[in-house]
Design a protein around this motif. Structure first.
Motif, PDB file in Angstrom:
ATOM      1  N   TYR A  53       0.832  -1.210   0.000  1.00 46.10           N
ATOM      2  CA  TYR A  53       0.000   0.000   0.000  1.00 46.10           C
ATOM      3  C   TYR A  53       0.866   1.259   0.000  1.00 46.10           C
ATOM      4  CZ  TYR A  53      -2.802  -3.892   1.486  1.00 46.10           C
ATOM      5  OH  TYR A  53      -3.376  -5.138   1.554  1.00 46.10           O
ATOM      6  N   ILE A  54       2.001   1.177   0.675  1.00 47.26           N
ATOM      7  CA  ILE A  54       2.955   2.293   0.659  1.00 47.26           C
ATOM      8  C   ILE A  54       3.505   2.474  -0.749  1.00 47.26           C
ATOM      9  CG2 ILE A  54       5.270   2.996   1.425  1.00 47.26           C
ATOM     10  CD1 ILE A  54       3.357   3.486   3.604  1.00 47.26           C
ATOM     11  N   TYR A  55       3.870   1.366  -1.367  1.00 45.66           N
ATOM     12  CA  TYR A  55       4.439   1.434  -2.712  1.00 45.66           C
ATOM     13  C   TYR A  55       3.403   1.921  -3.721  1.00 45.66           C
ATOM     14  CZ  TYR A  55       6.865   0.303  -6.980  1.00 45.66           C
ATOM     15  OH  TYR A  55       7.446   0.403  -8.203  1.00 45.66           O
ATOM     16  N   GLN A  89      -5.444   4.026  -1.310  1.00 40.26           N
ATOM     17  CA  GLN A  89      -4.229   3.548  -0.643  1.00 40.26           C
ATOM     18  C   GLN A  89      -4.047   4.233   0.712  1.00 40.26           C
ATOM     19  OE1 GLN A  89      -3.013   0.906  -2.022  1.00 40.26           O
ATOM     20  NE2 GLN A  89      -4.284   1.284  -3.835  1.00 40.26           N
ATOM     21  N   SER A  90      -4.392   5.509   0.790  1.00 43.47           N
ATOM     22  CA  SER A  90      -4.289   6.254   2.058  1.00 43.47           C
ATOM     23  C   SER A  90      -5.215   5.656   3.112  1.00 43.47           C
ATOM     24  CB  SER A  90      -4.628   7.736   1.846  1.00 43.47           C
ATOM     25  OG  SER A  90      -3.719   8.331   0.947  1.00 43.47           O
ATOM     26  N   VAL A  91      -6.437   5.299   2.694  1.00 44.80           N
ATOM     27  CA  VAL A  91      -7.398   4.681   3.620  1.00 44.80           C
ATOM     28  C   VAL A  91      -6.874   3.333   4.103  1.00 44.80           C
ATOM     29  CG1 VAL A  91      -9.706   3.655   3.807  1.00 44.80           C
ATOM     30  CG2 VAL A  91      -9.407   5.879   2.675  1.00 44.80           C
ATOM     31  N   TYR A  92      -6.322   2.534   3.181  1.00 44.49           N
ATOM     32  CA  TYR A  92      -5.775   1.228   3.559  1.00 44.49           C
ATOM     33  C   TYR A  92      -4.603   1.376   4.536  1.00 44.49           C
ATOM     34  CZ  TYR A  92      -8.520  -0.678  -0.342  1.00 44.49           C
ATOM     35  OH  TYR A  92      -9.538  -1.042  -1.187  1.00 44.49           O
ATOM     36  N   ILE A  93      -3.762   2.370   4.293  1.00 45.37           N
ATOM     37  CA  ILE A  93      -2.608   2.593   5.179  1.00 45.37           C
ATOM     38  C   ILE A  93      -3.074   3.004   6.569  1.00 45.37           C
ATOM     39  CG2 ILE A  93      -0.616   4.107   5.596  1.00 45.37           C
ATOM     40  CD1 ILE A  93      -0.231   4.127   2.504  1.00 45.37           C
ATOM     41  N   ILE A  94      -4.084   3.876   6.642  1.00 37.78           N
ATOM     42  CA  ILE A  94      -4.623   4.314   7.933  1.00 37.78           C
ATOM     43  C   ILE A  94      -5.200   3.127   8.698  1.00 37.78           C
ATOM     44  CG2 ILE A  94      -6.462   5.672   9.040  1.00 37.78           C
ATOM     45  CD1 ILE A  94      -6.015   7.753   6.755  1.00 37.78           C
ATOM     46  N   LEU A  95      -5.966   2.285   8.008  1.00 37.37           N
ATOM     47  CA  LEU A  95      -6.538   1.094   8.647  1.00 37.37           C
ATOM     48  C   LEU A  95      -5.445   0.147   9.128  1.00 37.37           C
ATOM     49  CD1 LEU A  95      -9.544   0.299   6.264  1.00 37.37           C
ATOM     50  CD2 LEU A  95      -9.689   1.005   8.657  1.00 37.37           C
TER      51      LEU A  95
END
Length: 235
Positions: A53-55, A89-95
């Motif tokens: 997700y970062i990538y 991707q930002s939402v996935y990283i936060i979760l």
């Protein structure tokens, strides 16, 4: 056919391909949802990694920037698809950060800050290039390299499918979405005469075709084997 009519048809075809690519991209953006359902249900990230997700966020940022008028002309649909991708991707990283263990959380936060820092350097650095064509080439090469490396990541899954002779680790809809999105943006790049778009998406299309061929080959083979009659003994 007049030059004006040919140009108009080309523009319509390009926009249609770009819109289709935006729609098919949702299949990719939504694919991690089952993973995050499991994470939220169990209250833990378990053995899952936050690196993809970062990538993906970094890739979306670079391609988004390439699509803006400050870098390249007439690539609005590249900006829209990557803007939506960056939000997902930002939402996935936060979760992931919410449910990750402390060690994982610290490492992921460090990587997130590094991505934001690198993108800030690319953004500010490219704006220092006064010539628009040189700026486009600089950001274009970065976005092209980023996309190629992203499309190359399924090579590991392809190898795993061949080794295990199983499609368990290669979801059909993810492979189909990759193929459809790549093909759409391949056409979009060709109609727009933009090598920084059609080259990486051409590679993505080829890899998508390989994944689909492997899926149908091993899926039909598995169905055939499971349909074979059991050996009956008459002794």
């Amino acid at each position: 056919m007049s030059m004006l009519a040919a140009f108009f048809i080309s523009q319509v075809a390009k926009d249609a391909a770009g819109i289709a690519g935006n729609i098919f991209a949702f299949g990719l953006f939504l694919s991690p949802i089952p993973t995050f359902r499991r994470i939220t249900r169990n209250g833990s990230t378990e053995m899952f990694s936050g690196l993809p997700y970062i990538y993906s966020l970094m890739n979306c940022f670079i391609c988004l920037w390439y699509g803006t008028p400050l870098v390249s002309r007439d690539n609005l649909l590249v900006t829209t698809v990557n803007s939506i991708g960056a939000v997902f991707q930002s939402v996935y990283i936060i979760l992931f950060l919410m449910y990750a263990e402390k060690e994982k959380k610290v490492r992921l936060l460090g990587l997130l800050l590094a991505v934001l820092g690198i993108f800030a350097i690319i953004l500010i650095g490219s704006l220092q290039i006064p010539d628009i064509e040189m700026r486009r080439d600089f950001v274009g090469f970065l976005s092209c390299a980023s996309l190629i490396s992203m499309f190359a990541s399924p090579l590991f899954i392809i190898k795993l499918v061949i080794q295990t002779k199983s499609i368990e680790f290669m979801p059909f809809y993810l492979s189909l979405s990759t193929f459809l999105m790549s093909t759409s943006f391949l056409l979009y790049g060709l109609f727009n005469d933009d090598a920084f778009i059609y080259v990486p998406n051409g590679i993505g299309t080829i890899l998508g075709v390989v994944q689909l061929i492997l899926y149908f080959y091993y899926e039909s083979k598995s169905r055939k084997e499971s349909g074979e009659p059991l050996m009956v003994s008459y002794a």
